[in-house]
Structures are given as structure tokens and as C-alpha cells.
Write an enzyme that holds these catalytic residues in place. Sequence first.
Site, PDB file in Angstrom:
ATOM      1  N   TYR A 104       1.217  -0.951  -0.020  1.00  9.02           N
ATOM      2  CA  TYR A 104      -0.395   0.307  -0.127  1.00  9.02           C
ATOM      3  C   TYR A 104       1.191   1.464   0.353  1.00  9.02           C
ATOM      4  O   TYR A 104       2.227   1.345   0.314  1.00  9.02           O
ATOM      5  CB  TYR A 104      -0.934  -0.018   1.391  1.00  9.02           C
ATOM      6  CG  TYR A 104      -0.308   0.171   2.526  1.00  9.02           C
ATOM      7  CD1 TYR A 104      -0.414   1.732   3.161  1.00  9.02           C
ATOM      8  CD2 TYR A 104       0.536  -0.740   3.124  1.00  9.02           C
ATOM      9  CE1 TYR A 104       0.078   1.641   4.212  1.00  9.02           C
ATOM     10  CE2 TYR A 104       1.055  -0.376   4.261  1.00  9.02           C
ATOM     11  CZ  TYR A 104       0.678   0.671   5.193  1.00  9.02           C
ATOM     12  OH  TYR A 104       1.723   1.216   6.657  1.00  9.02           O
ATOM     13  N   CYS A 105       0.515   2.372  -0.528  1.00  9.67           N
ATOM     14  CA  CYS A 105       0.884   3.640  -0.554  1.00  9.67           C
ATOM     15  C   CYS A 105       0.316   4.838   0.309  1.00  9.67           C
ATOM     16  O   CYS A 105      -0.566   4.336   0.666  1.00  9.67           O
ATOM     17  CB  CYS A 105       1.243   4.008  -1.745  1.00  9.67           C
ATOM     18  SG  CYS A 105      -0.586   4.353  -2.715  1.00  9.67           S
ATOM     19  N   ARG A 106      -0.164   5.860  -0.527  1.00  9.14           N
ATOM     20  CA  ARG A 106      -0.830   7.008  -0.173  1.00  9.14           C
ATOM     21  C   ARG A 106      -2.702   6.573  -1.075  1.00  9.14           C
ATOM     22  O   ARG A 106      -3.514   6.372  -0.091  1.00  9.14           O
ATOM     23  CB  ARG A 106      -0.071   7.970  -0.104  1.00  9.14           C
ATOM     24  CG  ARG A 106      -0.935   9.172   0.735  1.00  9.14           C
ATOM     25  CD  ARG A 106      -0.653  10.978   0.537  1.00  9.14           C
ATOM     26  NE  ARG A 106      -0.436  10.773  -0.778  1.00  9.14           N
ATOM     27  CZ  ARG A 106      -1.767  11.585  -2.160  1.00  9.14           C
ATOM     28  NH1 ARG A 106      -2.806  11.816  -1.106  1.00  9.14           N
ATOM     29  NH2 ARG A 106      -1.917  12.206  -3.177  1.00  9.14           N
TER      30      ARG A 106
END
Length: 508
Positions: free
Chosen positions: A471-473
Site C-alpha cells: 500500500y501507499c498513500r
Amino acid sequence: MHFAQYYLDCLSQASYLIGDKTTGRAVLVDPRRDIDDYLHDAEAAGLRIELVIETHIHADFLSGHLELARATGATIAFGEAAETGFPVRRLRDGERISLGADDGQGVTLTVLATPGHTLESICLVLREHPDDDVPFGVLTGDTLFVGDVGRPDLLSAAGHTPQDMAARLHRSLHTKLLTLPDATRVFPAHGAGSACGRSLSSETSSTIGDQRRYNYALQPMPVDDFIRLVTAGQPATPGYFAHDAALNRDGHPLLEPGPPPALTLDEALAARDRQGAVLLDCRPLAAYTRAHLTGSLHTSLDTRFAEYAGSVVTPGTPIVLLADPGTEQEARLRLARIGYDHVLGHLPDPTAVLDRMPELSSSSRRIRHEELGLGEARLAGVAEAEGGRMGGVAQTDVTSADPTPSGSIPKGSLPTGSVATDSVTTDIQLIDVRNPAEYEAGALPGARNLPLAGLAHRIAELDPSRPVVLYCRSGNRSVIAAALLEARGFAEVCDVIGGYDAVGAGTQ
């Protein structure tokens, strides 16, 4: 005086054309590699570009000093400490560059040696008239940004510790730049999004006075505190930075304009299988995740395309572009801006090819954050803070040898993206591919931080036999990371739709 700023959003990079209208003499500062805009504007303004000045040896893009020297006959200039593989004019601290008819007239630039970001960094104080008490502005390169200062830890300063370079940076800021009048305009080389600092503003200019008041790194503090502050939490360095710094220092082939040649599917696959070419899918994220050539990498043209490509593609690797019709030339140019010139060609209309030959395609595996199975109690700390930032989540040691989170994920979600079942497994590797400062401000329970910029060099830290959740932002960098892992042979990879922002929104 003629003054023009050229800001390139996709690299957060600024260059400047400065001229004296009386004499027609001009300089260009920190140019990018595609120089047609500069040449057109200089000609329209009746200016001759006589000097190309680099404020330092850039690492984040391939500069256009060689292209401009060929096109105009201009001399290339660097700070006195620069070591280059081609002839340059060395600019001394305090040296004045006059664009007037003689040294006492016309537009004048004064050189300030400002080591810290790199050893050879300089700033340029610009006056419309040599005796102006208040300068028109100062071109600060990567020494001072709007809202930040240059990072002191890049590879261009090899042989010097970040702490040593930070101490030099502090002296440059306080003995050189902050002695200028408050009304002096500040024109930096980068803005928000650049990996050359951690808190750059989206504003592309400011004043010395405003930076003195509002820039976190310029507030009164002991030198040791400044050093700790600017050496902590910097963005991960994209893999191409060292490559570009070397090319900007030693010389590089000149840019060859034009679109890449069209390839058939057989030719594209042969380039991959026989030449080791990377198939780089440049289409929007939704099109890529829906269907893509199995084993292709991804970074979309509507994001920081070149920077992300430079994070997942090794410099010098042959590239075949998979781009929507009419975008292949833009993709090639944007890669060329970071020195990725080895583009073999492009596959016309890859979406149509995938529709005709679905057996060659794969779909991205994506899950909603609810499917992580971490439970309401585990997510209780993931809360929105003012301005959309989230914090308060217990972190795991980023150097831990066991990245397995204590949460769980439903069996079947990784391969299919299906909703949760009663059966669960805890044997996942939950990876946060954001930058360290983002991770430290708040992350999912049990997540390990492997920033996208360095992931290609740290894949060996992951177990390809175990499922990986990324996951990222917002869900963009995680798709790029998932494509990289899949291309490296990881069988069970998925990412969280909407990223950390979606998780925080879902807990409200």
C-alpha cells in the site's frame, strides 16, 4: 531585463532564462535537456545565449548544458569545486557576471559558493543594475527551496557524511543567503514532489524574508539541531539519481528528438526475451490494472512518470513502451529527461492488442482495506488528523527480519481479490511503499517500510513464496511496486485500493 522561469511539473524542476535587453546577451540556468522552448523564446526576445550555468551537478534529471552548447556555442559554467569530464568555466565565490556592454553596466549576476547539498553548489544573486541595493532575486538551486533546504545526503557528495554536508549547508544559508535583504525574491531549482528535499512548497518563488520567517529549517536553532533536522526523514533516493549525477558530471550523448519506432507484438516480445528489454506500460492506472501484458512494468504518464520509471527500471536497460496511441513520443521524451535513452520502440495501441490476445494478459490483484482483516481495534489508531495527515499507529522496526504483521488477510483475497471468508492466514508480508516521513507519521499495524524508490534494490529482503500486500498513500505507487514484484517472480501480490488515505477515511 528579461527574466523567465520554466517550470516542469512532471519533475518539479525549474530553469531560468535571464537576459539584458540592451545588449541582447543572455544566460540560461539549470536547463533541461529538451531545449526548443529556450531557443524559441530567446530568439523572440532578441537574446543570444552566451553562458549556460549549472547551480550544481544535478542528480534528479539530465541537464541540457551540452545540448545548449552545441546549439548556441554557449560556454558551460559550474561552481569552482565542480569536477567535470568536459571543459567548463569555473565560477568563483563573489565573481560578477555582467550582461551589459561592460562590467559596470546592465544586468549582473553575482556568484555565491554555497556548498551543502553538493560540494560545488552555487547560488546566483541577480540585479537589474549593478548598484541596486536590493537584488531582483537570487537563484538558489538546491541550496534553498520554498519551505525547505537541500538534502545533504545525496550520492553527488560521495566521500562526505550527511552530517558534514549539513554543517556546510548551515554555513551557506546563514553566511550567504540570509544576509540578503528580506525583499530579495527566491527562485529555487525545484518545488513540491521533488526528491531533493522533504517539505518543498508548491509555490515556485518566495522572498528571503518569508523564508526567514516560515521555513522550518531556517528558524533559530543550534547547529547540531539543524544537522539532526535536515538529515532525518528525507525521501528515499530513486535508483537513477547516481546514474544521472555521473552523466551530468562526465558527459552524455546529445538528445535525439522524435518518436520511437513502432514494433509489432512479436518484435516487442522478442526484444524482451532476447535483449532483456523491459516492457513499460505507460497507460493510466485503471487501464493497466484491468489488463496488461504479463510481466510488464507500469508507471502512468499522468503521474511522476520518469521518476517512477527510474525507480523500477535499471539505468541502461532497453525499454519497449506500451503507450496509448499518440503518447509514445511524450513517454520517450520524459524518459530522456532522466537519461533513459535506450527506447527500442513502442507497441501501438496495446489495449487493442490485449483485447485480441487475452491469453497474454494479466489483471492486477487489488483488495479493499476492509479485506485486510486487521479488525476495528487494530485500525483504531489510524485516524485523520488536521490537514489529512494520520498518526498514532504503533510501528514495527523497519529493519526487522520478520515483516509478517500480526493482522491477517482472508485466504483467497490475494489471488482473486474476493471478499473475506471464514478462513484466514497470517502469512502475509504487509509492505508500505511510501517515503520514510510518511511512514513515520502513521502506518498500518504490522507494516514494514520499503519505499518504492529503493524497492528494486531491496527485493531480496522479501520472500517470494509468501503473499505480499502493498500500500501507499492513494494506490498509485503500490500498483507500480506490485508490477515490479510480479515481474521479479512473486506469485501472490496485491495492493490496497486507495491506500492509506482510504483506510483512514474508512475509520471515521
